[in-house]
Design a protein around this motif. Sequence first.
Motif, PDB file in Angstrom:
ATOM      1  N   ILE A 102       0.835  -1.201   0.000  1.00 48.99           N
ATOM      2  CA  ILE A 102       0.000   0.000   0.000  1.00 48.99           C
ATOM      3  C   ILE A 102       0.870   1.251   0.000  1.00 48.99           C
ATOM      4  O   ILE A 102       1.785   1.381   0.815  1.00 48.99           O
ATOM      5  N   LEU A 103       0.603   2.148  -0.939  1.00 49.19           N
ATOM      6  CA  LEU A 103       1.389   3.376  -1.031  1.00 49.19           C
ATOM      7  C   LEU A 103       0.640   4.573  -0.465  1.00 49.19           C
ATOM      8  O   LEU A 103       1.217   5.454   0.162  1.00 49.19           O
ATOM      9  N   VAL A 104      -0.658   4.596  -0.745  1.00 46.89           N
ATOM     10  CA  VAL A 104      -1.470   5.710  -0.247  1.00 46.89           C
ATOM     11  C   VAL A 104      -2.757   5.119   0.309  1.00 46.89           C
ATOM     12  O   VAL A 104      -3.378   4.274  -0.324  1.00 46.89           O
ATOM     13  N   LEU A 141      -0.092   9.444   2.478  1.00 46.72           N
ATOM     14  CA  LEU A 141       1.005   8.600   2.012  1.00 46.72           C
ATOM     15  C   LEU A 141       1.386   7.607   3.101  1.00 46.72           C
ATOM     16  O   LEU A 141       1.421   7.951   4.271  1.00 46.72           O
ATOM     17  N   ASN A 142       1.645   6.385   2.680  1.00 42.74           N
ATOM     18  CA  ASN A 142       2.091   5.370   3.619  1.00 42.74           C
ATOM     19  C   ASN A 142       3.616   5.323   3.563  1.00 42.74           C
ATOM     20  O   ASN A 142       4.207   4.570   2.797  1.00 42.74           O
ATOM     21  N   ASP A 143       4.247   6.182   4.351  1.00 43.61           N
ATOM     22  CA  ASP A 143       5.703   6.335   4.283  1.00 43.61           C
ATOM     23  C   ASP A 143       6.447   5.023   4.428  1.00 43.61           C
ATOM     24  O   ASP A 143       7.408   4.753   3.714  1.00 43.61           O
ATOM     25  N   LYS A 144       5.972   4.194   5.373  1.00 44.70           N
ATOM     26  CA  LYS A 144       6.645   2.920   5.613  1.00 44.70           C
ATOM     27  C   LYS A 144       6.645   2.059   4.346  1.00 44.70           C
ATOM     28  O   LYS A 144       7.659   1.528   3.926  1.00 44.70           O
ATOM     29  N   GLY A 145       5.450   1.979   3.742  1.00 45.59           N
ATOM     30  CA  GLY A 145       5.319   1.151   2.547  1.00 45.59           C
ATOM     31  C   GLY A 145       6.173   1.678   1.405  1.00 45.59           C
ATOM     32  O   GLY A 145       6.847   0.917   0.712  1.00 45.59           O
TER      33      GLY A 145
END
Lengths: 162, 186
Positions: free
Chosen positions: B97-99, B104-108
């Motif tokens: 998962i990016l967003v 925003l999914n910083d970790k991903g």
Amino acid sequence: MDVSIIGVRVFFTFAVLLVLLRLSGKRIVAESTVFDFILALIVGDLVDDVFFGEQPVSMFIAALGTLIVLEVVMRLLSLAYPKFANLLEGEPVLMVKDGLPVRANMKKTLLAHKELRAMIRLDGLLVRFWKEIRVAFLEQNGHASMFLKDEYKKAQKSDLEK
Amino acid sequence: MNANDLLMTIVRSIGLYVIMLVVIRLLGKKTIGNFTAFDLLVALMLGEVVDEVIYGDVSFIEGTVAIFVIAVAKYFTSYLSYASPKLAKILEGTPTILVKEGQLNDKGIKSELMSKGEVHAALRLREIEDMREVKLATLEVDGEVSVIKEDWAEPLQKKDLDRKSTTEIIPPDKNTMAELMHGLES
């Protein structure tokens, strides 16, 4: 190894490739199926050996020419005999019907449920909205094509009252 | 360099073309759609083998055997991926998962060694300028980014309009219907 010789070979091979591909028609270059993709890779590999003088250009022309002739012949046969086209490229496979996955076909094409979900996601649909799908196919080029039920289709100008 | 060598090259090209046609047909079409890094490698390997045989550096038999072994290995892994989700995870990876819901999914993103700029670019390619429109953006196993928009950002669907049933519905022409129905029949 003389660097300028390599330059000449590259130029010449490029020219030969260009001429032969242009003569054979645009669709030869289109990567519409897996086979086309691999064909493109093979052509790339063939060019390789000529650059470095490991194979004479005549061999290259013979090989490339044969492959292109075969491709053209196959396409002509596919046009003339649809049954042959089916044998060659296969048909679109029904993956989802009325919101539900067609398990028999998924088994046939070894498509796991996760992969099917990913394919539909790439078309912008989450699983819980699958009820919107009338039919979804897996096309010959490996991509999914989706047709939604009438009420979920995008609105068109014609839908507005006159 | 004589005529016989050229003739043999032509004959080998024909032979390999036919073999590759059969092999690809048997391996299935899914290979490009969910084209993973592994699939690309297999394609490259097959291409290389064919090249060597066409130019006569490797005997026809050896080449065919190599193609056959690669094809069988590919089929085997495809079957395993299909049969076991755990193995599918190892062989093909999982979507990331990016967003999520506009954030925003910083970790991903970091885990995929992507930059925020790349994520923005992927969204722009989908004609999305406002991240708030995004419900879920995922980096799929084949490297493509799938984007699902929030309901309010989706284009109008026919059901959203207050359509009267008297609206003239123009049916698709015969050829389109035939194509669609053909798929339903199979």
